[in-house]
Design a protein around this motif. Structure first.
Motif, short mmCIF file in Angstrom:
data_model
loop_
_atom_site.label_atom_id
_atom_site.label_comp_id
_atom_site.label_asym_id
_atom_site.label_seq_id
_atom_site.Cartn_x
_atom_site.Cartn_y
_atom_site.Cartn_z
N VAL A 202 -5.31 21.33 -85.27
CA VAL A 202 -4.80 20.79 -86.35
C VAL A 202 -5.62 20.94 -87.62
O VAL A 202 -6.78 20.84 -87.42
CB VAL A 202 -4.62 18.97 -86.33
N PHE A 203 -4.99 21.71 -88.63
CA PHE A 203 -5.99 22.12 -89.63
C PHE A 203 -5.40 21.19 -90.82
O PHE A 203 -4.17 21.16 -91.22
CB PHE A 203 -5.32 23.65 -89.92
N TRP A 204 -6.31 21.07 -91.76
CA TRP A 204 -5.92 20.31 -92.96
C TRP A 204 -5.41 21.24 -93.84
O TRP A 204 -5.95 22.33 -93.91
CB TRP A 204 -7.24 19.52 -93.48
N HIS A 205 -4.67 20.74 -94.74
CA HIS A 205 -3.89 21.69 -95.87
C HIS A 205 -4.76 22.44 -96.62
O HIS A 205 -4.79 23.63 -96.82
CB HIS A 205 -2.94 20.87 -96.64
N LYS A 206 -5.83 21.71 -97.15
CA LYS A 206 -6.66 22.28 -98.23
C LYS A 206 -7.91 21.58 -97.98
O LYS A 206 -7.94 20.26 -98.13
CB LYS A 206 -6.04 22.11 -99.53
N LEU A 207 -9.29 22.17 -97.93
CA LEU A 207 -10.41 21.63 -97.71
C LEU A 207 -11.12 21.17 -99.02
O LEU A 207 -11.77 20.28 -99.31
CB LEU A 207 -11.19 22.42 -96.86
N GLN A 208 -10.75 22.09 -100.20
CA GLN A 208 -11.31 21.89 -101.37
C GLN A 208 -10.36 21.97 -102.32
O GLN A 208 -9.29 22.75 -102.42
CB GLN A 208 -12.39 23.14 -101.61
#
Length: 123
Positions: free
Chosen positions: A63-69
């Motif tokens: 599961v990858f978060w959409h945008k980290l920064q």
């Protein structure tokens, strides 16, 4: 929140062989808007745990978060870091979740409850 049990949907083009499922863009805002008037850093941090745990518990491999920064110092909406790399509550939440779940047996996740808006899993 919409959920899907990926373990039940493993057929791919007519074959019954399970294929890995990756959730490549999940996220939640930390800034109120017309669409999400109650969004805060706290609600975003809650979503980090919910979306990651539910994805993995229902069969997603990653599961990858959409945008980290955020894109700029003003853009703090979806990232767990602001544009100037300031850490938000969701950053610390993700970090703690990783520490707690490290070493879990990902092939032996037990579903305790999935009804009435309550989802409990044992890792």
């Amino acid at each position: 929140m919409y959920t899907m049990d990926f373990k039940e949907h493993t057929s791919y083009y007519g074959t019954q062989l399970p294929k890995p499922v990756w959730i490549t863009e999940t996220g939640a805002t930390s800034s109120p808007s017309n669409r999400h008037p109650s969004a805060t850093q706290k609600t975003q941090a809650e979503e980090v745990v919910k979306r990651t745990v539910m994805g993995i518990a229902t069969g997603a491999e990653k599961v990858f978060w959409h945008k980290l920064q955020g894109v700029s110092e003003e853009d703090t909406t979806f990232g767990v870091l602001t544009g100037d790399f300031t850490r938000k509550l969701s950053y610390y939440t993700y970090k703690k979740m990783v520490e707690i779940l490290e070493g879990s047996d990902w092939n032996n996740i037990q579903t305790i409850q999935e009804k009435d808006g309550i989802y409990l899993y044992r890792f």
